[in-house]
Structure formats: C-alpha cells, structure tokens
Enzyme design. Structure first.
Site, PDB file in Angstrom:
ATOM      1  N   TYR A  93       0.927  -1.183   0.047  1.00  0.00           N
ATOM      2  CA  TYR A  93       0.114   0.022   0.128  1.00  0.00           C
ATOM      3  C   TYR A  93       0.847   1.111  -0.054  1.00  0.00           C
ATOM      4  CZ  TYR A  93      -3.372   3.527   1.355  1.00  0.00           C
ATOM      5  OH  TYR A  93      -4.030   4.647   1.556  1.00  0.00           O
ATOM      6  N   LYS A 118       1.191   4.112  -3.025  1.00  0.00           N
ATOM      7  CA  LYS A 118       0.770   5.653  -2.734  1.00  0.00           C
ATOM      8  C   LYS A 118       2.242   6.510  -3.128  1.00  0.00           C
ATOM      9  CE  LYS A 118      -3.677   5.283  -1.873  1.00  0.00           C
ATOM     10  NZ  LYS A 118      -4.539   5.748  -2.946  1.00  0.00           N
TER      11      LYS A 118
END
Length: 244
Positions: free
Chosen positions: A150, A154
C-alpha cells in the site's frame, strides 16, 4: 462562493467515505458529478442522497472496459469533463515475510494501474482548465508497518503527478495529489474501534483523525480555479502526520 458552477466531475470510489464527501462538496459548489464504484447498492444510496446533479456508473478502475463505459456515459450526457478525482483505492496489511504476489497485484491493480487508466481514458474529454486530482496518502511519505504494498503504491501515485505534469504541458490541464492522513470514514471507525481511533488520533499534532468533509473541501479547492497555479503538487491533509 460557488467555485465549480457548470463543471462536470468524475469521482472514482465515490459512493462512500472520502469520495462521497467530495461529491457532496462538489455539488454544493455547483458541479455535476458522476460517481464510479463497484457496489451498485452503495452507488444507488449515494445518488439518492446527492440528488439530481449526480449520476452513478458501476464498474472497477482495474477494468478498462468499465472505464470506457464510464466515459462514454459522461460524454453522452455532458459532452466534456472538467475534473477527475481518481480516488478509488485498496489496501490491507501484510507483514514483510508474508507478502504474496496476489496481495501486490490486488493493491497495485487498483491504486496504480487503476489510477493510470482512470486518468488516461478521461483525457479526450478534458481541455484547458481541467483538473486531475489523485488520492495519495501520508503512508506514501512515511511508510507504515505491514503496509509495504500500500505504501509503495501511494508513493507511486505521488510520482504519477510529477510525470503527468510534464506530459500535460501546453494543455492547460493540471494534476495534483491530495494526501489524507487517517480518515474517520464509517468503514475506518468500524474497523478501528474506539481505541484504534484514539491511537491514530494521538499520532498527529492535531490529536484527531481527519473528517472526510475536510478532505472533500481540499478536493474542491484543487478542482477549482482557486488552485490555478498548482500542478505536480501534493496537498497533505493529514494533521501534520507526515510533515514532522
């Protein structure tokens, strides 16, 4: 002030949480909004709440054919598109040593590939004055334990804005990243519980989680001409979490 009067916006992941909060704010400021998400029931509920200036198209940002249907609907009803808020995201914890290819694919298909095609397929409908907003995260700057995929996804989103600002030179289309910290969506509150919310709140100088409406307000700023000299930028709405 009605900053988005007459504008048409697409918000992915728009049926709940940050997307829904942004849709509310966009409509309050005069925009017509298309919501795009995977769950028909949530989309229907959101449109009923938002009123006549909202439409919904069901689909996944990981499916190019679904995105083609979205933009065909936008073009048929509105002709042009002014704002894309590429907000759909996925993320779950998995510690180093246990990471699988399926875990990486699930997160990167949505957060990176999905963001790329959400924007790329919108461009034929966009022109000078257009605004592209990508949802980043404080985790893209700070990292987070057990959130390898994750956080990396990002960080990639942050770089997409830098690259695309170069690609979009001369078009009059801007692209920026909106990076929330821990956000008090209904889903997050349910998952974290009271103690978890307190723990996340304690991480920020402001000692609380961010309200989705505050993210929606920041998105409206990036969507409007008030941010007309911003591109390739990251707007952190994280209570200082990733800034110290």
């Amino acid at each position: 002030m009605i900053r988005l009067k007459g504008k048409t916006a697409v918000i992915t992941g728009g049926a709940t949480g940050i997307g829904l909060a942004a849709a509310k704010r966009f409509i309050e400021e005069g925009a017509f909004v298309f919501l795009f998400g995977r769950r028909q029931e949530s989309l229907d509920t959101a449109v009923a709440e938002l009123g006549p200036n909202a439409r919904a198209v069901r689909g996944s940002v990981s499916d190019e054919a679904d995105l083609d249907r979205l933009y065909a609907a936008v073009g048929a009803e509105r002709g042009t598109l002014d704002v894309v808020f590429a907000n759909a995201g996925a993320g779950s914890p998995l510690a180093l040593g246990k990471i699988t290819a399926a875990h990486i694919d699930e997160i990167f298909d949505t957060n990176v590939k999905g963001t790329i095609f959400t924007v790329q397929k919108a461009l034929p409908l966009m022109g000078e004055g257009g605004s592209i907003i990508l949802t980043g995260s404080s985790a893209g700057t700070t990292g987070a334990p057990a959130f390898t995929a994750y956080s990396a996804s990002k960080a990639a989103v942050r770089n997409l804005a830098r690259s695309w600002a170069e690609d979009l030179k001369g078009t009059g289309i801007r692209v920026n990243v909106l990076s929330p910290g821990a956000t008090a969506t209904e889903l997050a509150k349910e998952a974290l519980g009271a103690e978890g919310q307190k723990a996340f709140a304690a991480m920020t100088p402001l000692q609380r989680m961010v309200d989705p409406a505050e993210i929606g307000a920041a998105a409206a700023f990036l969507a409007s001409s008030d941010s007309s000299f911003m591109t390739a930028s990251e707007l952190a709405v994280d209570g200082g979490l990733a800034q110290l």
